[in-house]
Write a protein that holds these residues in place. Sequence first.
Motif, PDB file in Angstrom:
ATOM      1  N   LYS A  53      10.652  11.348   4.055  1.00  0.00           N
ATOM      2  CA  LYS A  53      10.050  10.024   3.871  1.00  0.00           C
ATOM      3  C   LYS A  53       8.569  10.022   4.265  1.00  0.00           C
ATOM      4  O   LYS A  53       7.768   9.296   3.694  1.00  0.00           O
ATOM      5  CB  LYS A  53      10.813   8.976   4.679  1.00  0.00           C
ATOM      6  N   THR A  58       3.706   5.281   1.460  1.00  0.00           N
ATOM      7  CA  THR A  58       4.442   4.014   1.501  1.00  0.00           C
ATOM      8  C   THR A  58       3.540   2.792   1.324  1.00  0.00           C
ATOM      9  O   THR A  58       4.040   1.705   1.078  1.00  0.00           O
ATOM     10  CB  THR A  58       5.232   3.871   2.816  1.00  0.00           C
ATOM     11  N   TYR A  63       4.418   3.222  -5.033  1.00  0.00           N
ATOM     12  CA  TYR A  63       5.587   3.129  -4.152  1.00  0.00           C
ATOM     13  C   TYR A  63       6.181   1.728  -4.238  1.00  0.00           C
ATOM     14  O   TYR A  63       7.388   1.554  -4.398  1.00  0.00           O
ATOM     15  CB  TYR A  63       5.159   3.463  -2.714  1.00  0.00           C
ATOM     16  N   ARG A  64       5.316   0.730  -4.157  1.00  0.00           N
ATOM     17  CA  ARG A  64       5.786  -0.664  -4.205  1.00  0.00           C
ATOM     18  C   ARG A  64       6.293  -1.025  -5.595  1.00  0.00           C
ATOM     19  O   ARG A  64       7.322  -1.674  -5.744  1.00  0.00           O
ATOM     20  CB  ARG A  64       4.669  -1.608  -3.762  1.00  0.00           C
ATOM     21  N   LYS A  69      11.134   1.534  -1.366  1.00  0.00           N
ATOM     22  CA  LYS A  69      11.615   1.202  -0.024  1.00  0.00           C
ATOM     23  C   LYS A  69      13.142   1.042  -0.046  1.00  0.00           C
ATOM     24  O   LYS A  69      13.833   1.498   0.853  1.00  0.00           O
ATOM     25  CB  LYS A  69      10.961  -0.094   0.463  1.00  0.00           C
ATOM     26  N   LYS A  92       1.811  11.075   0.282  1.00  0.00           N
ATOM     27  CA  LYS A  92       0.959  10.679   1.410  1.00  0.00           C
ATOM     28  C   LYS A  92      -0.223  11.628   1.473  1.00  0.00           C
ATOM     29  O   LYS A  92      -0.089  12.832   1.327  1.00  0.00           O
ATOM     30  CB  LYS A  92       1.781  10.764   2.706  1.00  0.00           C
TER      31      LYS A  92
END
Length: 116
Positions: A53, A58, A63-64, A69, A92
Amino acid sequence: MLFLCYPKCSTCKKAQNWLQAHGLSYTLRDIQTENPSQEELRRWHAQSGLPLKRFFNTSGQQYRALGLKDKLPAMSEEEQLALLATDGMLVKRPLLVAGDKVLVGFQEAAWAAALL
């Protein structure tokens, strides 16, 4: 050392300036145009000792937009690695691969401890 970054990212710029200020040489790779392969991500994940993760950006739009999530906990590790390999913006950053060390995200104290 391999330094993967997104050139427009302010944190990546800070990390790059930090590397240069400490006289550390590296190979620069744009994570958006040359995203990591699934095999690279698998290897780096194993080397890092971090939960998978932590390799996800994030706070990123992708990602959104993908609702990760809620989806990640139900995905297998292989599915997560495959997803990360599809788009460098999901990863990341910055990501630094220095021999047997893999540093995800820029935290000056952690980078100093690992590299100096």
